[in-house]
Write an enzyme that holds these catalytic residues in place. Sequence first.
Site, short mmCIF file in Angstrom:
data_model
loop_
_atom_site.label_atom_id
_atom_site.label_comp_id
_atom_site.label_asym_id
_atom_site.label_seq_id
_atom_site.Cartn_x
_atom_site.Cartn_y
_atom_site.Cartn_z
N GLU A 169 51.14 40.35 47.37
CA GLU A 169 51.20 41.77 47.03
C GLU A 169 50.19 42.55 47.84
O GLU A 169 49.10 42.05 48.13
CB GLU A 169 50.89 41.95 45.54
CG GLU A 169 51.83 41.14 44.71
CD GLU A 169 51.65 41.36 43.22
OE1 GLU A 169 52.42 40.80 42.45
OE2 GLU A 169 50.74 42.10 42.83
N CYS B 122 44.88 47.62 50.01
CA CYS B 122 44.25 46.38 49.55
C CYS B 122 45.15 45.21 49.99
O CYS B 122 46.30 45.11 49.57
CB CYS B 122 44.13 46.46 48.03
SG CYS B 122 43.40 44.99 47.33
N CYS C 14 44.37 31.34 45.09
CA CYS C 14 42.97 31.19 45.53
C CYS C 14 42.43 29.90 44.94
O CYS C 14 42.73 29.57 43.79
CB CYS C 14 42.13 32.38 45.05
SG CYS C 14 40.41 32.27 45.61
N CYS D 96 37.41 31.78 39.92
CA CYS D 96 36.47 32.63 39.18
C CYS D 96 37.05 32.83 37.77
O CYS D 96 38.26 33.02 37.62
CB CYS D 96 36.27 33.97 39.89
SG CYS D 96 35.54 33.75 41.52
N CYS E 184 39.40 36.00 36.88
CA CYS E 184 40.36 36.47 37.88
C CYS E 184 41.71 35.78 37.71
O CYS E 184 41.78 34.55 37.69
CB CYS E 184 39.82 36.18 39.28
SG CYS E 184 40.99 36.56 40.60
N GLU F 61 40.61 34.28 48.96
CA GLU F 61 39.24 34.40 49.47
C GLU F 61 39.34 34.46 51.00
O GLU F 61 39.59 33.44 51.64
CB GLU F 61 38.40 33.20 49.00
CG GLU F 61 37.05 33.06 49.68
CD GLU F 61 36.23 34.35 49.73
OE1 GLU F 61 35.94 34.93 48.68
OE2 GLU F 61 35.86 34.76 50.85
N CYS G 14 42.84 45.41 40.24
CA CYS G 14 42.06 44.25 40.70
C CYS G 14 42.28 43.06 39.78
O CYS G 14 42.20 43.20 38.57
CB CYS G 14 40.57 44.51 40.63
SG CYS G 14 39.96 45.61 41.83
N1 SAH Z 1 38.19 36.66 46.86
C1 SAH Z 1 37.54 37.84 47.25
C2 SAH Z 1 38.46 39.03 47.42
C3 SAH Z 1 39.55 39.19 46.41
S1 SAH Z 1 39.06 39.55 44.77
C4 SAH Z 1 36.40 38.16 46.29
O1 SAH Z 1 36.31 37.52 45.25
O2 SAH Z 1 35.62 39.03 46.62
C5 SAH Z 1 38.70 41.30 44.89
C6 SAH Z 1 37.80 41.83 43.79
O3 SAH Z 1 38.47 41.90 42.54
C7 SAH Z 1 36.58 40.95 43.58
O4 SAH Z 1 35.40 41.69 43.51
C8 SAH Z 1 36.90 40.33 42.25
O5 SAH Z 1 35.75 39.90 41.63
C9 SAH Z 1 37.62 41.43 41.53
N2 SAH Z 1 38.37 40.96 40.36
C10 SAH Z 1 39.04 39.80 40.23
N3 SAH Z 1 39.60 39.71 39.01
C11 SAH Z 1 39.28 40.84 38.35
C12 SAH Z 1 39.59 41.34 37.04
N4 SAH Z 1 40.35 40.66 36.19
N5 SAH Z 1 39.11 42.55 36.72
C13 SAH Z 1 38.36 43.26 37.59
N6 SAH Z 1 38.05 42.84 38.82
C14 SAH Z 1 38.49 41.64 39.20
FE1 SF4 Z 2 39.40 33.94 44.36
FE2 SF4 Z 2 38.19 36.32 44.57
FE3 SF4 Z 2 39.70 35.71 42.42
FE4 SF4 Z 2 37.34 34.51 42.78
S1 SF4 Z 2 37.69 36.72 42.44
S2 SF4 Z 2 39.27 33.50 42.18
S3 SF4 Z 2 37.28 34.29 45.00
S4 SF4 Z 2 40.42 35.93 44.51
#
Ligand code: SAH
Ligand code: SF4
Length: 377
Positions: free
Chosen positions: A98, A113, A120, A124, A127, A177, A351
């Site tokens: 997406e 974006c 990934c 995390c 996420c 990532e 996000c």
């Molecule tokens: N993997 C990279 C880039 C993709 S994630 C990274 O982690 O930076 C992009 C952003 O979205 C990151 O800052 C991540 O922490 C945030 N993110 C992921 N899941 C989220 C959620 N459920 N609510 C708010 N932000 C989130």
């Molecule tokens: Fe991957 Fe970024 Fe999501 Fe962490 S926040 S699981 S690094 S996409």
Amino acid sequence: MSAATATPRTNLLGLSREQMEAFFVSLGEKKFRAAQVMKWIHQEGCDDFESMTNLSKPLRARLAEHAEIRGPSVVYEGTSSDGTRKWVLEVEDGSYVETVLIPADSGSRRTLCVSSQVGCSLDCSFCSTGKQGFQRNLTSAEIIGQVWVAQQRAGGRMSAPDGRRAITNVVMMGMGEPLLNYDNVVPSMKLMLDDNAYGLSKRRVTLSTSGVVPMIDKLGDDIDVSLAISLHAANDELRNELVPLNRKYNIEKLLDACKRYLAKCGDARHITIEYTLIKDVNDQQAHAQELIALLDDLPCKINLIPFNPFPHSGYEKPSRNQVMRFQSWLYELGHTAMVRTTRGDDIDAACGQLVGRVKDRTRRHERYIQSIQLDAD
Ligand code: SAH
Ligand code: SF4
């Protein structure tokens, strides 16, 4: 020649300028053809060689024989009530990724974006992409293909004068990532910056990482783009829980890498610190104090992202008031922070909600579903 022995055609969409020049040299052509063809592809949105009228007919025929311009296909296109647009794209193996175009409230900024991987591997805890596991890296054609498609669908050119650009900024903040797909992400970002392609300034192209320290160092050697760090916690104990990669590269190592990155940039720059605010997890005054103490000597801007809930995450979104309180604590400690408002909620474009279709190779999704079922028992 039979199909079995035919050499596959090179997809020119994902080639950086250097790679495109090498391709033309391999055909016995002059290097300057690269810039001409890049303009057709990225600025005109062209996907056939026949329309490239400043190339001779024989060259167009040779290109059609040896090369192709193949982008992802759009399987869903949606516009949110707040103007956010989302495209679900089908890539090579039937996976979906997406990409989301977010207009700023002021109207002048339109940020795309972009995703870097299908799923990934980093898991995390907050996420939803991480919860789906990992399938594969996107190719550079699939990464820049998101920009290519969005530009065409949003109508307009990124190379146009500022006011008329369909896309003014790109952030690598979609699924995946980016620093774990370095070899494909860097050529794509080079195209975002290249004047023969999208011509964005280095301040308008941002890579977001959860902290793959050695690759931050490499990035600084290879390309000059803005860097965002997904920090989310100011002590290792909490960050280990939220971002498991922290066990490998802890906060101290990560911030040192940020300083080295800034030293390579040359001009006055800052790092963007992303901090996802999760109710009762990292949204208290003590967290704000710890964060400011930690960032004391790093030139940075803080972006607060209220957690976007997804089913069974086990976390909650903080109230609007709590987000504002956290912001004011930072302010009192001398730091302004932006709150990234949730956009595109009604089309699942926020996000951490980019879902795509991931054929999980890590079996993480399966384990996750099992753990949810165990919890529910
Ligand atoms: N993997 C990279 C880039 C993709 S994630 C990274 O982690 O930076 C992009 C952003 O979205 C990151 O800052 C991540 O922490 C945030 N993110 C992921 N899941 C989220 C959620 N459920 N609510 C708010 N932000 C989130
Ligand atoms: Fe991957 Fe970024 Fe999501 Fe962490 S926040 S699981 S690094 S996409």
